[in-house]
Design a protein around this motif. Structure first.
Motif, PDB file in Angstrom:
ATOM      1  N   THR A  45       0.759  -0.866   0.242  1.00 32.61           N
ATOM      2  CA  THR A  45       0.309  -0.061   0.202  1.00 32.61           C
ATOM      3  C   THR A  45       0.718   1.312   0.310  1.00 32.61           C
ATOM      4  OG1 THR A  45      -1.315  -1.366   1.476  1.00 32.61           O
ATOM      5  CG2 THR A  45      -1.802   1.321   0.987  1.00 32.61           C
ATOM      6  N   GLY A  46       1.852   0.685   0.400  1.00 32.36           N
ATOM      7  CA  GLY A  46       2.452   2.660   0.610  1.00 32.36           C
ATOM      8  C   GLY A  46       3.777   2.720  -1.058  1.00 32.36           C
ATOM      9  N   MET A  47       3.529   1.814  -1.221  1.00 33.47           N
ATOM     10  CA  MET A  47       4.412   1.960  -2.292  1.00 33.47           C
ATOM     11  C   MET A  47       3.938   2.136  -2.960  1.00 33.47           C
ATOM     12  SD  MET A  47       7.668   1.325  -2.821  1.00 33.47           S
ATOM     13  CE  MET A  47       9.224   0.454  -1.684  1.00 33.47           C
ATOM     14  N   MET A  48       2.585   2.015  -2.962  1.00 31.38           N
ATOM     15  CA  MET A  48       1.608   2.204  -4.427  1.00 31.38           C
ATOM     16  C   MET A  48       0.719   3.427  -3.986  1.00 31.38           C
ATOM     17  SD  MET A  48       2.024   0.262  -6.432  1.00 31.38           S
ATOM     18  CE  MET A  48       2.986  -0.321  -6.322  1.00 31.38           C
ATOM     19  N   SER A  49       0.899   4.395  -3.092  1.00 36.23           N
ATOM     20  CA  SER A  49      -0.086   5.318  -2.567  1.00 36.23           C
ATOM     21  C   SER A  49       0.756   6.395  -2.760  1.00 36.23           C
ATOM     22  CB  SER A  49      -0.547   5.418  -1.086  1.00 36.23           C
ATOM     23  OG  SER A  49      -1.490   3.931  -1.113  1.00 36.23           O
ATOM     24  N   ILE A  50       2.472   6.462  -2.442  1.00 42.13           N
ATOM     25  CA  ILE A  50       3.065   7.340  -2.172  1.00 42.13           C
ATOM     26  C   ILE A  50       3.145   8.368  -3.591  1.00 42.13           C
ATOM     27  CG2 ILE A  50       5.401   6.176  -4.388  1.00 42.13           C
ATOM     28  CD1 ILE A  50       7.014   7.137  -1.573  1.00 42.13           C
ATOM     29  N   ASN A  51       3.398   9.471  -3.329  1.00 44.08           N
ATOM     30  CA  ASN A  51       2.806  10.475  -4.114  1.00 44.08           C
ATOM     31  C   ASN A  51       4.258  10.634  -4.991  1.00 44.08           C
ATOM     32  OD1 ASN A  51       3.297  13.480  -5.110  1.00 44.08           O
ATOM     33  ND2 ASN A  51       1.987  14.227  -3.587  1.00 44.08           N
ATOM     34  N   ARG A  52       4.172  10.191  -6.438  1.00 43.36           N
ATOM     35  CA  ARG A  52       4.613   9.943  -7.253  1.00 43.36           C
ATOM     36  C   ARG A  52       5.685  11.482  -7.237  1.00 43.36           C
ATOM     37  NH1 ARG A  52       4.533   4.853  -9.471  1.00 43.36           N
ATOM     38  NH2 ARG A  52       2.752   3.991  -8.586  1.00 43.36           N
ATOM     39  N   TYR A  53       5.242  12.231  -7.643  1.00 41.84           N
ATOM     40  CA  TYR A  53       5.962  13.583  -7.799  1.00 41.84           C
ATOM     41  C   TYR A  53       6.134  14.433  -6.515  1.00 41.84           C
ATOM     42  CZ  TYR A  53       1.978  13.769 -11.544  1.00 41.84           C
ATOM     43  OH  TYR A  53       1.704  12.681 -11.977  1.00 41.84           O
ATOM     44  N   ARG A  54       6.490  14.333  -5.612  1.00 37.86           N
ATOM     45  CA  ARG A  54       7.119  14.685  -4.334  1.00 37.86           C
ATOM     46  C   ARG A  54       8.378  13.494  -4.335  1.00 37.86           C
ATOM     47  NH1 ARG A  54       3.683  14.402  -0.652  1.00 37.86           N
ATOM     48  NH2 ARG A  54       2.721  16.488  -0.274  1.00 37.86           N
ATOM     49  N   LEU A  55       8.000  12.300  -4.166  1.00 36.15           N
ATOM     50  CA  LEU A  55       9.001  11.300  -4.679  1.00 36.15           C
ATOM     51  C   LEU A  55      10.373  11.632  -5.690  1.00 36.15           C
ATOM     52  CD1 LEU A  55       9.970   8.904  -3.648  1.00 36.15           C
ATOM     53  CD2 LEU A  55       8.661   7.623  -5.378  1.00 36.15           C
ATOM     54  N   ALA A  56      10.059  11.896  -6.961  1.00 35.77           N
ATOM     55  CA  ALA A  56      10.407  12.615  -7.903  1.00 35.77           C
ATOM     56  C   ALA A  56      11.575  13.911  -8.149  1.00 35.77           C
ATOM     57  CB  ALA A  56       9.731  13.356  -9.289  1.00 35.77           C
ATOM     58  N   HIS A  57      10.650  15.024  -6.946  1.00 36.29           N
ATOM     59  CA  HIS A  57      11.285  16.237  -6.882  1.00 36.29           C
ATOM     60  C   HIS A  57      12.735  15.733  -5.208  1.00 36.29           C
ATOM     61  CE1 HIS A  57      12.515  19.897  -5.369  1.00 36.29           C
ATOM     62  NE2 HIS A  57      12.010  19.543  -3.766  1.00 36.29           N
ATOM     63  N   ARG A  58      11.867  14.292  -4.839  1.00 39.52           N
ATOM     64  CA  ARG A  58      13.128  14.086  -3.704  1.00 39.52           C
ATOM     65  C   ARG A  58      14.124  13.669  -4.108  1.00 39.52           C
ATOM     66  NH1 ARG A  58      10.043  12.074   1.953  1.00 39.52           N
ATOM     67  NH2 ARG A  58      12.041  11.949   2.643  1.00 39.52           N
ATOM     68  N   ALA A  59      13.907  12.424  -5.628  1.00 38.49           N
ATOM     69  CA  ALA A  59      14.834  11.802  -6.026  1.00 38.49           C
ATOM     70  C   ALA A  59      16.082  12.959  -6.977  1.00 38.49           C
ATOM     71  CB  ALA A  59      13.915  10.750  -7.074  1.00 38.49           C
TER      72      ALA A  59
ATOM     73  N   GLY B 162      18.921  14.388  -5.074  1.00 36.68           N
ATOM     74  CA  GLY B 162      19.857  12.916  -4.577  1.00 36.68           C
ATOM     75  C   GLY B 162      19.183  13.078  -3.786  1.00 36.68           C
ATOM     76  N   GLU B 163      18.292  12.867  -3.198  1.00 34.32           N
ATOM     77  CA  GLU B 163      18.340  11.680  -1.843  1.00 34.32           C
ATOM     78  C   GLU B 163      18.136  10.383  -2.230  1.00 34.32           C
ATOM     79  OE1 GLU B 163      14.308  10.798   1.568  1.00 34.32           O
ATOM     80  OE2 GLU B 163      14.639  13.771  -0.095  1.00 34.32           O
ATOM     81  N   ARG B 164      18.940   9.173  -1.249  1.00 31.97           N
ATOM     82  CA  ARG B 164      19.103   8.093  -2.293  1.00 31.97           C
ATOM     83  C   ARG B 164      17.397   7.489  -1.808  1.00 31.97           C
ATOM     84  NH1 ARG B 164      25.347   6.256   0.239  1.00 31.97           N
ATOM     85  NH2 ARG B 164      26.466   8.033  -1.232  1.00 31.97           N
ATOM     86  N   GLY B 165      17.428   7.127  -0.557  1.00 34.34           N
ATOM     87  CA  GLY B 165      16.546   6.495  -0.327  1.00 34.34           C
ATOM     88  C   GLY B 165      14.475   6.774  -1.183  1.00 34.34           C
ATOM     89  N   ALA B 166      14.633   7.716  -1.977  1.00 38.38           N
ATOM     90  CA  ALA B 166      13.520   8.364  -2.952  1.00 38.38           C
ATOM     91  C   ALA B 166      13.889   7.621  -4.433  1.00 38.38           C
ATOM     92  CB  ALA B 166      13.544   9.473  -3.104  1.00 38.38           C
ATOM     93  N   LYS B 167      15.825   7.735  -4.405  1.00 38.03           N
ATOM     94  CA  LYS B 167      16.109   7.294  -5.514  1.00 38.03           C
ATOM     95  C   LYS B 167      16.189   5.560  -5.653  1.00 38.03           C
ATOM     96  CE  LYS B 167      19.004  10.644  -6.898  1.00 38.03           C
ATOM     97  NZ  LYS B 167      21.823  10.302  -6.945  1.00 38.03           N
ATOM     98  N   ARG B 168      16.211   5.047  -4.727  1.00 40.30           N
ATOM     99  CA  ARG B 168      15.425   3.247  -4.228  1.00 40.30           C
ATOM    100  C   ARG B 168      14.348   3.392  -4.748  1.00 40.30           C
ATOM    101  NH1 ARG B 168      19.074   3.109  -0.435  1.00 40.30           N
ATOM    102  NH2 ARG B 168      16.985   3.777   0.991  1.00 40.30           N
ATOM    103  N   VAL B 169      13.259   4.142  -4.088  1.00 39.57           N
ATOM    104  CA  VAL B 169      11.505   3.529  -4.244  1.00 39.57           C
ATOM    105  C   VAL B 169      11.503   3.762  -5.765  1.00 39.57           C
ATOM    106  CG1 VAL B 169       9.745   4.766  -3.593  1.00 39.57           C
ATOM    107  CG2 VAL B 169      11.604   3.980  -2.076  1.00 39.57           C
ATOM    108  N   MET B 170      12.231   4.870  -6.121  1.00 42.77           N
ATOM    109  CA  MET B 170      12.123   5.658  -7.952  1.00 42.77           C
ATOM    110  C   MET B 170      11.886   4.075  -8.673  1.00 42.77           C
ATOM    111  SD  MET B 170      11.633   8.869  -8.814  1.00 42.77           S
ATOM    112  CE  MET B 170      10.998   8.457 -10.503  1.00 42.77           C
ATOM    113  N   LYS B 171      13.207   3.698  -8.469  1.00 44.86           N
ATOM    114  CA  LYS B 171      13.486   2.365  -9.190  1.00 44.86           C
ATOM    115  C   LYS B 171      13.234   1.135  -8.948  1.00 44.86           C
ATOM    116  CE  LYS B 171      17.649  -0.782  -9.771  1.00 44.86           C
ATOM    117  NZ  LYS B 171      19.290  -0.787  -9.311  1.00 44.86           N
ATOM    118  N   LEU B 172      12.720   1.109  -8.120  1.00 48.10           N
ATOM    119  CA  LEU B 172      11.224  -0.271  -7.956  1.00 48.10           C
ATOM    120  C   LEU B 172      10.082   0.142  -8.315  1.00 48.10           C
ATOM    121  CD1 LEU B 172      11.745  -0.641  -3.518  1.00 48.10           C
ATOM    122  CD2 LEU B 172      12.727  -2.495  -4.874  1.00 48.10           C
TER     123      LEU B 172
END
Length: 428
Positions: free
Chosen positions: A29-43, A46-56
């Protein structure tokens, strides 16, 4: 099963498996519900966790594959252990039924509803930590995930789903407008209005914001030189159209800075005025504002003459007019800026027939239709479908209009008010 130690281990293992089930359920649920645009901004920051989640999330089939494999493994193992424990206490007949009922309730509450609800509300708090576990799991279980996804994706292609790559979908203009509106206090109201205005530029044409032909103030070279000089000295505009006889015969645009050079010469002639005027820049009346804004920038222009399909001058548009569509009026003196709208003591408005409908809507917050006529006079004539007499009344949406004066086949003024508000005032 007669020894207490293995029984205690089984209870402990059951608790661990329910926790694992909660982990996989919340991760999904967390992976599918995360805000993709906020995630892309954090990635991008340079945030590593955001890049890892985006890759998944780039391959949701693989991500869901590893999550569901893990979830099904722990749930099935928990069911087997729970059955053995239940048989020990309730026997071979009642044990499996008791195990199924109890484990269903436990897993439903602690392994599904609670973790998924928390993940839906706080997806960032689940997705980022979960990525540390899911990324290596995906590598370890890759052969099994590949096999499961291969079968599932083949079946999906049979029903027409071919593109399974994830990522944030492109937003349409209307969707982006909704995002801006829902930003709430994160974006100041003033900035929201500006962003919405930028998005609306494509829906507005030059014809909607131009100064109408009959309101253009220019220099007619058929007039004597003293009259022209008086116009230049008293002009409230920085740039003045120069024409001969008729506005359709426009010669150029005179900037007052250049006019100062003309007036400093010992002998002032019409030829010297023409020499200082810059060649006119023409704009088709149907040009969208966002296109014209770029054209002004590319052409290094601030003013253009609006023409129709036959080449006749319809009005005049400036860069300031377009910018005001984005940021609003450059002056706070509404009464001085909108001289065609006059507030009355009873809450109604006396509006001149030549007033632009879009300006009326912006100033008064009304919703008069803008898809047809551009002026109040045109709107009234369109609804009546005939030329009216004075004192004729009509209603357009929630706005009531009473024609006050007519001159030369033109409705020169009308009294307008919102029907609901007027009714309230009468009741009071």
């Amino acid at each position: 099963m007669s020894d207490d130690t293995p029984l205690g281990l089984m209870f402990g293992l059951l608790i661990v498996l329910v926790i694992c089930s909660a982990f996989f359920s919340s991760s999904e649920t967390g992976m599918m519900s995360i805000n993709r645009y906020r995630l892309a901004h954090r990635a991008n920051a340079g945030e590593r966790g955001a890049k890892r989640v985006m890759k998944l999330l780039s391959r949701p089939d693989r991500l869901l594959g590893v999550i569901l494999i893990g979830n099904n493994l722990v749930n099935n193992l928990a069911a087997s252990i729970a059955t053995l424990v239940a048989i020990h206490f309730f026997g071979d007949v009642s044990g499996p039924a008791v195990a199924t009922a109890v484990l269903t309730i436990v897993v439903l509450i602690f392994g599904e509803v609670m973790p998924k609800t928390f993940a839906a509300v706080k997806p960032d708090k689940i997705a980022f930590p979960a990525s540390y576990v899911l990324a290596p799991m995906l590598k370890i279980l890759h052969p099994l995930v590949w096999a499961v996804n291969g079968i599932a994706n083949t079946l999906l292609r049979l029903v027409g789903i071919k593109n399974i790559e994830g990522g944030a979908a492109n937003l349409t203009r209307d969707e982006l407008r909704t995002v801006v509106h829902e930003a709430g206090t994160m974006i100041p109201r003033r900035h929201q209005a500006m962003l919405i205005s930028i998005l609306d530029l494509e829906n507005v044409t030059v014809n909607d914001i131009m100064v109408p032909r009959h309101e253009i103030v220019g220099l007619d070279l058929e007039q004597d030189i003293d009259t022209l000089l008086a116009q230049i000295r008293s002009s409230q505009h920085t740039r003045i159209p120069v024409y001969k006889g008729d506005i359709n015969n426009i010669i150029g645009i005179l900037h007052l800075r250049n006019a100062a050079r003309v007036m400093s010469k010992p002998e002032i002639t019409k030829s010297s005025i023409i020499q200082e005027a810059r060649e006119p820049y023409f704009i088709p009346e149907s040009t969208p504002l966002h296109t014209q804004l770029l054209n002004f920038q590319q052409q290094k222009r601030r003013i253009g003459i609006v023409v129709d399909e036959y080449g006749d001058v319809q009005g005049l548009a400036t860069l300031e007019d377009i910018l005001e569509e984005i940021v609003g009026e450059f002056t706070t003196d509404v009464a001085g800026t909108h001289q065609e709208i006059h507030v009355q003591d009873d809450g109604s408005y006396i509006i001149e027939g030549t007033a632009n409908i879009r300006e009326i809507n912006k100033v008064l917050g009304w919703q008069l239709p803008t898809s047809g006529p551009k002026t109040l006079n045109g709107l009234i004539l369109e609804h009546l479908e005939s030329f009216p007499d004075a004192a004729t009344c009509l209603q357009v949406g929630s706005i009531r209009i009473e024609i006050i004066s007519i001159k030369d086949n033109l409705i020169t003024s009308a009294r307008c008010w919102q029907a609901i508000r007027r009714a309230w005032s009468n009741d009071g």
